[in-house]
Design an enzyme around this catalytic site. Structure first.
Site, mmCIF file in Angstrom:
data_model
loop_
_atom_site.group_PDB
_atom_site.id
_atom_site.type_symbol
_atom_site.label_atom_id
_atom_site.label_comp_id
_atom_site.label_asym_id
_atom_site.label_seq_id
_atom_site.Cartn_x
_atom_site.Cartn_y
_atom_site.Cartn_z
ATOM 1 C CE LYS A 112 54.971 -46.940 79.023
ATOM 2 N NZ LYS A 112 53.811 -46.643 77.821
HETATM 3 C C1 LIG Z 1 52.667 -47.011 77.139
HETATM 4 C C2 LIG Z 1 52.237 -47.996 75.980
HETATM 5 C C3 LIG Z 1 51.448 -47.736 75.153
HETATM 6 C C4 LIG Z 1 50.575 -46.507 74.809
HETATM 7 O O1 LIG Z 1 51.281 -45.286 75.180
HETATM 8 P P1 LIG Z 1 50.598 -44.024 75.464
HETATM 9 O O2 LIG Z 1 51.606 -42.873 75.328
HETATM 10 O O3 LIG Z 1 50.100 -44.192 76.981
HETATM 11 O O4 LIG Z 1 49.238 -43.823 74.553
HETATM 12 C C5 LIG Z 1 51.465 -48.811 74.237
HETATM 13 N N1 LIG Z 1 51.982 -49.995 74.140
HETATM 14 C C6 LIG Z 1 52.733 -50.049 75.269
HETATM 15 C C7 LIG Z 1 53.527 -51.538 75.130
HETATM 16 C C8 LIG Z 1 52.903 -49.258 76.457
HETATM 17 O O5 LIG Z 1 53.454 -49.658 77.281
#
Ligand SMILES: *Cc1c(COP(=O)(O)O)cnc(C)c1O
Length: 396
Positions: A188
């Site tokens: 991210k």
């Molecule tokens: C990455 C992501 C999540 C979950 O996040 P984590 O930190 O990996 O638990 C939820 N929703 C979307 C759209 C994501 O891309």
């Protein structure tokens, strides 16, 4: 086929850790607090500031933050929440965690974000929340969603795990919905290794989120120690969803570079779009007016009919060129768990399903060199032209 454009593999996403990030983590490791200390509030305050929200509550992951938001929204057995099938499964799972039912609404063909008209069709007396996702970093149609929510008395939980720094009508996402959720997974925009955050304008949602991430206990250990108190009460069933000071120190250090990294993401996406607009057989992601895209992902759509080729063949050809391409997403209702538990058979959400059959996510992260970007363009163009010209009759 032939010699790959790239010799070394290029992943679709990658964290950007620099010397000062490492130094920030080491400092915490040498300090008295390695979890639930001063860095947590510092990081929360910095995030609240960055997105323009009053409150921010850190969680151990984006998924935990979504769960906390579902709890704070009051979702429970018998309730429904409307969300998009074009997302990572965690968006819908958080509704199931609370014993409520996720109801999917199809997306629009341009941005692949949830279609407000489809949301309206899915609202019933049991609906309690809407969970739009800012797919790939493009904000959802928030005005339409928020006005629907207001009309029906629903809570909007915006999954902005792709969209840190995105703007909707000149406003950063993070304070527009009732609650906004971010993820700090390494692919991210910024990372705490694992981590997440809820931002909100509501003191009440923030309070509930804080309870929930700490077993449902009304005061955090550090606060009590400061006041010399031993007493605490558990007032709801919560979890241990805390983010450590180690993670928060990393997040703080990363957040300081978010503007620069976001600008680099935008630059790469612009270069891609410029190149792919001129390439028949592919459609670059669309960006609606009034929006600043945060470019977590660059999902390119391959016109399977025109290329006379399945997405999977194109995918394999790109992998053979050493591009670490990916697919975002298998629509959530098509996963076996959702099919078995909720009875989906496929065909319910034709726009999302058609997009899924044609999407491939290209590499995009701030650490990419210009030469990496050009490799992606060259390799993709090579593969597309190859298939457009009739494809490899003999092999692959
Ligand atoms: C990455 C992501 C999540 C979950 O996040 P984590 O930190 O990996 O638990 C939820 N929703 C979307 C759209 C994501 O891309």
């Amino acid at each position: 086929g032939g010699t790959p454009v790239r010799h070394s593999p290029l992943p679709y996403g990658h964290h950007a850790i620099e010397e000062e990030d490492i130094e920030a983590v080491v400092q915490v490791l040498r300090s008295d607090w390695i979890t639930t200390g001063p860095k947590v509030r510092e990081f929360e305050d910095a995030m609240a500031d960055f997105v323009g929200a009053k409150y921010a509550v850190a969680f151990s992951s984006g998924t935990a933050a979504l769960h906390g938001a579902a709890f704070a929204a009051g979702l429970g057995p018998g309730d429904e929440a409307v969300t998009t099938p074009m997302t990572f499964c965690a968006t819908a799972n958080c509704v199931v965690y609370q014993g409520a039912r996720p109801v999917f609404a199809d997306v629009t063909a341009d941005t692949l974000n949830i279609d407000p008209e489809e949301v309206a069709r899915r609202i019933t007396p049991r609906t309690r929340a809407i969970l739009p996702v800012d797919y790939a970093g493009h904000p959802a149609d928030l005005e339409a969603i928020l006005s629907l929510a207001e009309r029906h008395g629903l809570v909007v939980i915006e999954d902005a795990c792709h969209a840190l720094g995105a703007e909707y009508r000149e406003e950063r996402v993070g304070h527009l919905s009732d609650m906004t959720v971010f993820s700090f997974h390494p692919v991210k925009h910024l990372t705490t290794a694992e981590g997440g955050m809820i931002t909100t304008e509501s003191a009440e949602f923030a309070r509930k989120a804080r309870l929930f991430r700490n077993h449902g206990i009304d005061q955090e250990a550090r606060e009590r120690q400061k006041e010399g108190r031993w007493f605490y009460e558990m007032v709801a069933l919560g979890y241990n969803y805390r983010l450590s000071d180690i993670g928060c120190a990393l997040g703080l250090s990363q957040l300081a570079k978010q503007e620069r990294n976001l600008a680099r993401r935008c630059e790469i996406a612009e270069r891609y779009t410029q190149a792919f607009q001129a390439l028949p057989g592919v459609t670059p992601p669309s960006v609606l007016p009034g929006v600043k895209h945060a470019w977590h992902l660059y999902p390119l759509r391959f016109d399977a009919g025109r290329l006379n080729m399945t997405r999977d063949k194109v995918f394999r050809a790109l992998r053979a060129e050493n591009l670490g391409v990916n697919v975002h997403y298998i629509p959530v209702h098509q996963h076996p768990y959702y099919r078995d538990r909720f009875g989906y058979r496929g065909g319910e959400y034709p726009v999302a399903e058609a997009a899924y059959r044609e999407l491939i996510t290209l590499p995009l992260f701030p650490g990419m060199l210009n030469s990496d970007v050009e490799d992606v363009i060259q390799a993709t163009s090579k593969v597309v032209r190859h298939f457009a010209d009739g494809g490899p009759r003999a092999s692959s």
